[in-house]
Enzyme design. Structure first.
Site, PDB file in Angstrom:
ATOM      1  N   ASP A  91     -16.070 -19.447 194.104  1.00 39.38           N
ATOM      2  CA  ASP A  91     -16.070 -20.194 192.850  1.00 39.38           C
ATOM      3  C   ASP A  91     -16.713 -21.558 193.003  1.00 39.38           C
ATOM      4  O   ASP A  91     -17.227 -22.121 192.028  1.00 39.38           O
ATOM      5  CB  ASP A  91     -14.636 -20.367 192.344  1.00 39.38           C
ATOM      6  CG  ASP A  91     -14.073 -19.101 191.717  1.00 39.38           C
ATOM      7  OD1 ASP A  91     -14.875 -18.219 191.341  1.00 39.38           O
ATOM      8  OD2 ASP A  91     -12.845 -19.002 191.599  1.00 39.38           O
TER       9      ASP A  91
ATOM     10  N   HIS B 288      -6.710 -18.395 185.287  1.00 39.68           N
ATOM     11  CA  HIS B 288      -7.817 -18.690 184.378  1.00 39.68           C
ATOM     12  C   HIS B 288      -7.425 -18.497 182.915  1.00 39.68           C
ATOM     13  O   HIS B 288      -7.783 -19.303 182.054  1.00 39.68           O
ATOM     14  CB  HIS B 288      -9.016 -17.779 184.674  1.00 39.68           C
ATOM     15  CG  HIS B 288      -9.916 -18.272 185.750  1.00 39.68           C
ATOM     16  ND1 HIS B 288     -10.780 -19.320 185.594  1.00 39.68           N
ATOM     17  CD2 HIS B 288     -10.082 -17.837 187.028  1.00 39.68           C
ATOM     18  CE1 HIS B 288     -11.455 -19.517 186.707  1.00 39.68           C
ATOM     19  NE2 HIS B 288     -11.052 -18.630 187.595  1.00 39.68           N
TER      20      HIS B 288
ATOM     21  N   GLU C 115     -15.711  -7.851 188.947  1.00 44.79           N
ATOM     22  CA  GLU C 115     -16.474  -9.104 189.012  1.00 44.79           C
ATOM     23  C   GLU C 115     -16.393  -9.673 190.432  1.00 44.79           C
ATOM     24  O   GLU C 115     -17.401 -10.015 191.036  1.00 44.79           O
ATOM     25  CB  GLU C 115     -15.891 -10.087 187.998  1.00 44.79           C
ATOM     26  CG  GLU C 115     -16.552 -11.454 188.010  1.00 44.79           C
ATOM     27  CD  GLU C 115     -15.800 -12.454 187.141  1.00 44.79           C
ATOM     28  OE1 GLU C 115     -16.383 -13.509 186.839  1.00 44.79           O
ATOM     29  OE2 GLU C 115     -14.638 -12.202 186.777  1.00 44.79           O
ATOM     30  N   HIS C 116     -15.170  -9.815 190.938  1.00 48.45           N
ATOM     31  CA  HIS C 116     -14.934 -10.270 192.309  1.00 48.45           C
ATOM     32  C   HIS C 116     -14.175  -9.176 193.056  1.00 48.45           C
ATOM     33  O   HIS C 116     -13.138  -8.714 192.581  1.00 48.45           O
ATOM     34  CB  HIS C 116     -14.079 -11.538 192.346  1.00 48.45           C
ATOM     35  CG  HIS C 116     -14.532 -12.631 191.443  1.00 48.45           C
ATOM     36  ND1 HIS C 116     -14.014 -12.815 190.167  1.00 48.45           N
ATOM     37  CD2 HIS C 116     -15.439 -13.619 191.630  1.00 48.45           C
ATOM     38  CE1 HIS C 116     -14.584 -13.874 189.610  1.00 48.45           C
ATOM     39  NE2 HIS C 116     -15.451 -14.379 190.479  1.00 48.45           N
TER      40      HIS C 116
ATOM     41  N   THR D  17     -12.194 -12.933 183.257  1.00 54.28           N
ATOM     42  CA  THR D  17     -12.427 -12.871 184.692  1.00 54.28           C
ATOM     43  C   THR D  17     -11.517 -11.838 185.340  1.00 54.28           C
ATOM     44  O   THR D  17     -10.468 -11.481 184.805  1.00 54.28           O
ATOM     45  CB  THR D  17     -12.210 -14.252 185.328  1.00 54.28           C
ATOM     46  OG1 THR D  17     -12.689 -14.230 186.679  1.00 54.28           O
ATOM     47  CG2 THR D  17     -10.753 -14.661 185.312  1.00 54.28           C
TER      48      THR D  17
ATOM     49  N   GLU E 282     -51.173  13.451 175.417  1.00 57.98           N
ATOM     50  CA  GLU E 282     -50.190  12.772 174.567  1.00 57.98           C
ATOM     51  C   GLU E 282     -50.663  12.658 173.120  1.00 57.98           C
ATOM     52  O   GLU E 282     -50.029  11.974 172.314  1.00 57.98           O
ATOM     53  CB  GLU E 282     -49.889  11.381 175.134  1.00 57.98           C
ATOM     54  CG  GLU E 282     -49.182  11.434 176.481  1.00 57.98           C
ATOM     55  CD  GLU E 282     -48.718  10.067 176.964  1.00 57.98           C
ATOM     56  OE1 GLU E 282     -49.128   9.044 176.360  1.00 57.98           O
ATOM     57  OE2 GLU E 282     -47.935  10.008 177.935  1.00 57.98           O
TER      58      GLU E 282
ATOM     59  N   HIS F  59     -56.917   6.244 172.948  1.00 56.80           N
ATOM     60  CA  HIS F  59     -56.702   5.632 174.258  1.00 56.80           C
ATOM     61  C   HIS F  59     -57.825   6.016 175.214  1.00 56.80           C
ATOM     62  O   HIS F  59     -58.377   5.171 175.935  1.00 56.80           O
ATOM     63  CB  HIS F  59     -55.354   6.086 174.850  1.00 56.80           C
ATOM     64  CG  HIS F  59     -54.166   5.367 174.287  1.00 56.80           C
ATOM     65  ND1 HIS F  59     -53.843   5.389 172.951  1.00 56.80           N
ATOM     66  CD2 HIS F  59     -53.217   4.597 174.902  1.00 56.80           C
ATOM     67  CE1 HIS F  59     -52.732   4.683 172.760  1.00 56.80           C
ATOM     68  NE2 HIS F  59     -52.338   4.193 173.929  1.00 56.80           N
TER      69      HIS F  59
ATOM     70  N   GLN G 241      -6.849 -15.904 190.250  1.00 60.24           N
ATOM     71  CA  GLN G 241      -7.627 -15.441 189.096  1.00 60.24           C
ATOM     72  C   GLN G 241      -6.780 -15.416 187.835  1.00 60.24           C
ATOM     73  O   GLN G 241      -7.266 -15.701 186.736  1.00 60.24           O
ATOM     74  CB  GLN G 241      -8.203 -14.050 189.362  1.00 60.24           C
ATOM     75  CG  GLN G 241      -9.306 -14.037 190.393  1.00 60.24           C
ATOM     76  CD  GLN G 241     -10.450 -14.975 190.047  1.00 60.24           C
ATOM     77  OE1 GLN G 241     -10.672 -15.966 190.738  1.00 60.24           O
ATOM     78  NE2 GLN G 241     -11.172 -14.672 189.000  1.00 60.24           N
TER      79      GLN G 241
END
Length: 440
Positions: A366, A265, A332-333, A240, A420, A425, A262
């Site tokens: 959170d 964690h 992340e944050h 984190t 192509e 096709h 943080q």
């Protein structure tokens, strides 16, 4: 306690060169692949027995069955602290408000008269949601995984969390209580890479899933990488991280508290302050010491996290440079604690989630902001989003053309097919019109 990186006085480099100057945890998923590969193969071939044996090795407890009994789930809710239950209920309520609004609806576009393309959103049939159970207990992760899956309309929801020795081999009772609160009765006492393999391959006790979501340690991330394709994944979540962009008006008490929040964690958690204020940098450094001393998890998590190469105070010349730094970091944050914070936040391009001003700390997100806390880490916010209802939906295009609408465009299809070198096709359309290209 925390290092400094001084980027003042010179023009900031662009792109990867700037990213290379910024702090980041070492998270070598590739190296962990060789550790998890035999575990996943064992689960593939021996099923639940392998999950139990690897759980005994890594979690220190032998269980008889990986499926958590229904009475253990309901009993956990009945014995849950009433205050915790009320808090979880409020977390669920707010998360539902936000995630219900994310649900996309079917939309039909008329491309030409007689020709339509409809985009229909269909939930995956079955998901496996992983809830960590190592250093901390994360009932909030149950909420953050289950609510968007339910709001997407997923019918089959299974949760896995590591067995806990102190609870007789069951996942932590608060995690079980959160499952009960959300109406999830399929829960497995399984952790780490063996849990991801259980979801991917299935066992005699657990049917395979279509998608695995949820954060975990490096071995969970490695198992996701290994089994991606066999099963869908949300992301390879790493340690984190928080980045705070702040100016001289920010309160160093708030800034230090949020960095520490943080860091608690994990010793690999990243805490980064980006500021143009030498005074704020110094005041935050001074504030960290007494706040760290007054909390828990000091020597095993917070101090090594703050002192690690992944954490730093980054000094810049001005807020424009600060924005370049946080966009390159792609946290992340990301907290914005500046003057006119909302306007500054609106300029951010890369972040898992942005928290605006002094009264929107990451800790709110959170638990009870209503936003989702399962977010991209390791710089992946520059290309990936956090968990949402969309994570559990698949968009299916339904093409419906009439004869006349097909005839009108056949010459273009034939031209492009031949360009192509794929003449069959074009022939697939010619066959419908007697092998002649209709006149436009």
């Amino acid at each position: 306690m925390i290092s400094r990186i001084d980027l003042r006085g010179t023009a900031l480099p662009e792109g990867g060169a700037l990213r290379d100057l910024l702090p980041r945890a070492e998270f070598d998923v590739e190296a962990a692949l060789e550790t998890v590969r035999p575990i996943c193969e064992d689960v593939r071939h021996r099923g639940s027995a392998a999950v139990i044996e690897w759980g005994e090795k890594f979690d220190g407890v032998r269980i008889d069955s990986i499926r958590v009994p229904a009475d253990a789930i309901t009993g956990a809710l009945e014995s849950l602290d009433p205050a915790v239950r009320v808090a979880l209920e409020e977390s669920v309520r707010r998360a539902r408000l936000v995630h219900r609004a994310q649900r996309r609806t079917t939309h039909t576009t008329q491309v030409v008269p007689g020709g339509t393309v409809t985009e229909k959103w269909v939930p995956v049939e079955r998901v496996g949601l992983y809830v960590p159970g190592g250093r901390s207990v994360y009932p909030s992760s149950v909420v953050m995984n289950v609510v968007p899956a339910q709001e997407a309309g997923v019918e089959g929801i299974a949760v896995a969390s590591p067995p806990q020795k102190e609870f007789g081999g069951l996942p932590h009772p608060t995690i079980l209580a959160a499952c009960a609160l959300l109406g999830v009765d399929e829960v497995y006492a399984a952790g780490g890479s063996q849990a991801v393999a259980m979801f991917a391959y299935g066992t005699e006790d657990c049917l395979p899933v279509n998608l695995v979501t949820g954060p975990g340690n490096i071995y969970v991330a490695a198992a996701k990488r290994l089994l991606k394709g066999r099963v869908g994944i949300d992301a390879e979540a790493g340690p984190t991280e928080i980045a705070i962009l702040a100016d001289a008006g920010a309160d160093p008490v708030h800034v230090a508290a949020d960095l520490i929040s943080q860091a608690e964690h994990d010793p690999m958690a990243a805490a980064v302050l980006v500021t143009d204020s030498e005074e704020l940098a110094a005041a935050t450094e001074a504030e960290l010491k007494p706040q760290v001393a007054a909390t828990k998890h000091i020597t095993d998590r917070i101090e090594p996290a703050l002192a690690g190469r992944q954490s730093a105070i980054v000094l810049v010349d001005d807020l424009d440079d600060g924005l370049k730094v946080v966009d390159a970091y792609a946290a992340e944050h990301l907290e914005i604690q500046t003057e006119n914070a909302a306007a500054v936040a609106d300029r951010v391009r890369n972040a898992g989630a942005v928290f605006v001003g002094p009264w929107s700390p990451v800790s709110l997100g959170d638990y009870c902001a209503g936003s989702n806390h399962v977010l991209p880490t390791g710089g992946c916010a520059c290309h990936s989003s956090g968990l949402s209802v969309q994570s559990f939906l698949r968009g299916i295009h339904i093409v419906d053309y009439s004869r006349d609408a097909l005839a009108e465009v056949t010459h273009h299809v034939v031209t492009l097919a031949e360009a192509e070198d794929l003449p069959a096709h074009g022939a697939a359309l010619k066959a419908r019109f007697g092998w002649k290209v209709p006149q436009a």
